[in-house]
Design a protein around this motif. Structure first.
Motif, short mmCIF file in Angstrom:
data_model
loop_
_atom_site.label_atom_id
_atom_site.label_comp_id
_atom_site.label_asym_id
_atom_site.label_seq_id
_atom_site.Cartn_x
_atom_site.Cartn_y
_atom_site.Cartn_z
N ILE A 359 0.63 -1.26 -0.20
CA ILE A 359 -0.02 -0.11 -0.22
C ILE A 359 0.90 1.49 -0.03
N ALA A 360 2.19 1.28 0.76
CA ALA A 360 3.13 2.38 0.64
C ALA A 360 3.81 2.73 -0.27
N LEU A 361 3.60 1.21 -1.45
CA LEU A 361 4.20 1.58 -2.19
C LEU A 361 3.63 2.26 -3.56
N MET A 362 2.55 1.30 -3.92
CA MET A 362 1.32 2.62 -4.23
C MET A 362 0.81 3.95 -4.14
N SER A 363 1.01 3.81 -2.74
CA SER A 363 0.84 5.42 -2.59
C SER A 363 1.67 6.06 -2.85
N ALA A 364 2.77 5.84 -2.56
CA ALA A 364 4.08 6.92 -3.39
C ALA A 364 3.44 7.12 -4.84
N ILE A 365 3.39 5.91 -5.61
CA ILE A 365 3.51 6.01 -6.90
C ILE A 365 2.08 6.79 -6.82
N VAL A 366 0.92 7.03 -6.56
CA VAL A 366 -0.15 7.23 -7.00
C VAL A 366 0.01 9.41 -6.50
N LEU A 367 1.21 9.32 -5.02
CA LEU A 367 0.40 10.85 -4.91
C LEU A 367 1.84 11.70 -6.01
N GLU A 369 1.52 11.31 -8.94
CA GLU A 369 0.83 11.98 -10.74
C GLU A 369 -0.53 12.57 -9.70
N HIS A 370 -0.81 12.61 -8.10
CA HIS A 370 -2.10 13.02 -8.04
C HIS A 370 -1.60 13.65 -6.43
N PRO A 371 -0.94 14.56 -6.32
CA PRO A 371 -0.43 15.15 -5.20
C PRO A 371 -2.06 15.78 -4.90
N GLY A 372 -1.78 15.64 -3.15
CA GLY A 372 -3.18 15.84 -2.26
C GLY A 372 -4.37 14.62 -1.82
N SER A 373 -4.18 13.69 -3.00
CA SER A 373 -5.32 12.35 -3.35
C SER A 373 -5.22 11.95 -1.43
N THR A 374 -6.87 11.86 -1.35
CA THR A 374 -6.92 10.90 -0.75
C THR A 374 -6.10 8.99 -0.80
N ILE A 375 -6.20 8.21 -0.26
CA ILE A 375 -6.26 6.95 0.31
C ILE A 375 -6.51 5.93 0.81
N VAL A 376 -7.82 5.39 0.62
CA VAL A 376 -8.62 4.40 0.95
C VAL A 376 -7.69 3.30 1.61
N THR A 377 -7.63 2.52 2.98
CA THR A 377 -7.39 1.33 3.17
C THR A 377 -7.82 0.80 4.46
N ASP A 378 -8.12 -0.22 4.15
CA ASP A 378 -9.46 -0.92 5.66
C ASP A 378 -8.89 -0.51 6.73
#
Length: 617
Positions: A359-367, A369-378
């Protein structure tokens, strides 16, 4: 081509639209259908299945009708259907029979006709499956059910769950709906169904309606399994189109300055498909893009899964992939689950990346590309992950366990104006907004590979693992289970009773320093379970996350998450601690001051707690 086969078949039939009225309560649903019973063309051979459980209707008692309907309803597993398809499990009997599958497939076809049809003709439904040995027999039952519902069926053969959804979108296929036959990482004796329309995967309430209708069909049908399928399903090669779709994404987004068509040239990537459906990613995606895939493991499909459980959370799967990466000095290792809706990776140093790390790896990649995005997890993710996301400018929304819950929350937040590009569960299910909110393990790996190549093109000599080097991990993490000691039909109610009693104890302050967690920015309160906005989602399983603080200092040092299992009659308890001895301290408090003091221990097996406390003494 699929389009040619489809058009010729459609041309030979009268287009018949289906209409149905489904009332809001699944238990009082009424329907009115124009039935579609196509005749068999002279050149088409019929498929046969054995008829089973032939019963005279007037001999069926009210009790047996209730038992029969319960059999189907118990197969619902959140937004999926799952059950035992083969003998061999101790204490479990076969309940996912051809008769049950046929009734469910027929009901799904009718539901699609009622809710998704635009009236342009017969509903077109594709079916894919993983390599489980029960798949062939049960596929025939699916086709029988779809034929009863008047649907045209298309057989994708060995496929993946994400590919089934994409078959509703990609030209020239664009089916009205799709079914994937799989039980994910569960043993070879199990099987199941996942359902899709062009809108995405069905929700738990939608599957409940389908199973309720199927239960009534199953209970009232004199001959439980059709003896004849009048139209052979059209066989289509969708996986080639899906693989090309993934290849084009990689080529376009890397845009390699020297070799556009082979952007993975010079990279070695080891794939562990676990004898599931994921081998295609090696020969039809990576190899064709120039990657060296020598050293890959268990690519051939084998429904007995002889080497290890196809599961990115499985320690054997990850350790063997790690060994292959190190032995071959590979740049990346990839682990897929059986139906490829989940994945995990191993970096070039042999470090496994799954769970919070993935999740951290994908968050680093997505953020990026999309700064400030919300990340939803369980809500089972660590406090360190929250810190990792917020330090990169993102927002972390903790929500209910269950991949559909997490994904649907992301869809809801986007609809409400909160930009949310990534939704991931610790199990490895992950969906991205740009990919139709689809949990696709292959697409996750595509994103990681693109970032890995971009890093090298930018001059970095580091592997993909360098992106999460500052992720703080908990000092301790424990998961325990409590079997519910009751009759199977009472287990759900008992589980809810225990979990709601826990909530009451927390709210009344009976466990000092324990308080229900919340995520106010995303309108999630009361232990990361309840939506506080104007359109709350239905609760499919009860669960609460509780923050634990030191009584003297008030410092937060851990959390406890108690949840009802959707799959089995038990309750799961997860906990993490940022201090040594924190988990055993929380376990002792939970056992003594809640389980025993409240009285719920009388219908729960708490031996896991006793064993854990004893092992830490």
């Amino acid at each position: 081509m699929a389009s040619t086969s489809t058009s010729s078949l459609m041309a030979s039939k009268t287009a018949i639209s289906q209409k149905a009225l489904f009332f809001s309560s699944p238990r009082i649903a009424k329907r009115s259908f124009l039935t579609f019973k196509p005749s068999s063309p002279p050149s088409v051979k019929s498929l046969r299945t054995r008829s089973s459980n032939v019963t005279k209707f007037d001999e069926v008692t009210s009790y047996s009708l209730d038992e029969d309907t319960d059999k189907i309803r118990r197969l619902q597993n959140g937004s999926d259907v799952r059950g035992v398809a083969l003998e061999g499990e101790k204490g479990r009997t076969v309940d996912l029979t051809p008769a049950a599958i046929e009734a469910i497939a027929e009901s799904f076809g009718e539901w699609v006709a009622a809710t998704e049809s635009n009236g342009d003709g017969a509903i077109r439904v594709s079916l894919g499956r993983d390599p489980r040995v029960s798949g062939g027999k049960l596929s025939t039952a699916v086709f029988a059910g779809l034929a009863r519902a008047g649907c045209l069926a298309f057989d994708m053969g060995l496929a993946t769950t994400p590919a089934c959804f994409m078959s509703t979108l990609l030209f020239p296929f664009e089916y009205d709906a799709s079914i994937m036959m799989t039980a994910s990482h569960l043993p070879y004796t199990r099987n199941g169904l996942k359902f899709f329309t062009k809108r995405g995967g069905l929700t738990s309430p939608e599957v409940e309606k389908i199973c309720d209708l199927a239960a009534r069909k199953y209970a009232n049908r004199q001959t439980r399994v059709s003896t004849l399928i009048r139209i052979r399903p059209v066989q289509v090669d969708f996986m080639s189109a899906y693989s090309k779709h993934l290849r084009e994404i990689i080529k376009e987004r890397i845009n390699h300055p020297e070799h556009y068509d082979t952007p993975l040239k010079g990279f070695q990537i080891v794939v562990n498909a676990g004898n599931g459906s994921g081998g295609f990613f090696t020969w039809d995606v990576l190899d064709k893009l120039g990657a060296d895939t020598f050293g890959s493991l268990y690519l051939n499909p084998d429904g007995m899964f002889p080497n290890h459980i196809p599961n990115p959370e499985d320690k054997t799967a990850m350790s063997r992939t790690r060994a292959a990466v190190l032995e071959n000095s590979a740049d990346l290792g990839v682990v897929f689950d059986t139906d490829v809706d989940r994945s995990g990776v191993v970096d070039n140093r042999g470090n496994p990346i799954n769970g919070d790390k993935l999740i951290a790896l994908m968050s680093a990649i997505v953020l990026k590309e999309h700064p400030g995005s919300t990340i939803v997890t369980d809500a089972r993710t660590s406090m360190g992950l929250t810190k990792f996301i917020t330090e990169r400018g993102g927002r972390h929304c903790l929500y209910r366990v269950g991949y559909r819950n997490v994904i649907d929350k992301g869809v809801e937040l986007n609809r409400d104006g909160i930009e949310t590009h990534l939704m991931m569960e610790t199990s490895g299910h992950g969906a991205i907004k740009e990919n139709h909110f689809l949990d696709d393990g292959a697409y996750m790996v595509v994103k990681i590979i693109i970032e890995m190549v971009r890093m090298r093109l930018a001059g970095s000599k580091e592997g993909i693992g360098s992106l999460i080097e500052d992720l703080e991990e908990p000092l301790e993490a424990v998961e325990m289970r409590m079997n519910i000691l009751s009759e199977p039909r009472d287990a759900k109610a008992k589980g809810i009773e225990a979990i709601e009693t826990f909530r009451q104890y927390i709210e009344e302050g009976k466990l000092k320093g324990w308080e229900l967690d919340s995520c106010g920015e995303c309108w999630v309160t009361e232990g990361c379970l309840v939506d506080s906005n104007d359109h709350p989602s239905a609760i499919d399983a009860h669960m609460y996350r509780v923050l634990v603080k030191d009584e003297e200092s008030g410092e937060e040092y851990g959390w406890v998450h108690m949840r009802q299992s959707i799959h089995n009659p038990n309750i799961a308890l997860n906990m993490q601690s940022m201090r040594t001895g924190g988990c055993v301290s929380m376990t002792r408090l939970f056992r003594d001051q809640f389980l025993e003091a409240s009285g719920v221990a009388r219908f729960l097996d708490i031996s896991d707690f006793d064993n854990y406390i004893g092992s830490q003494s």
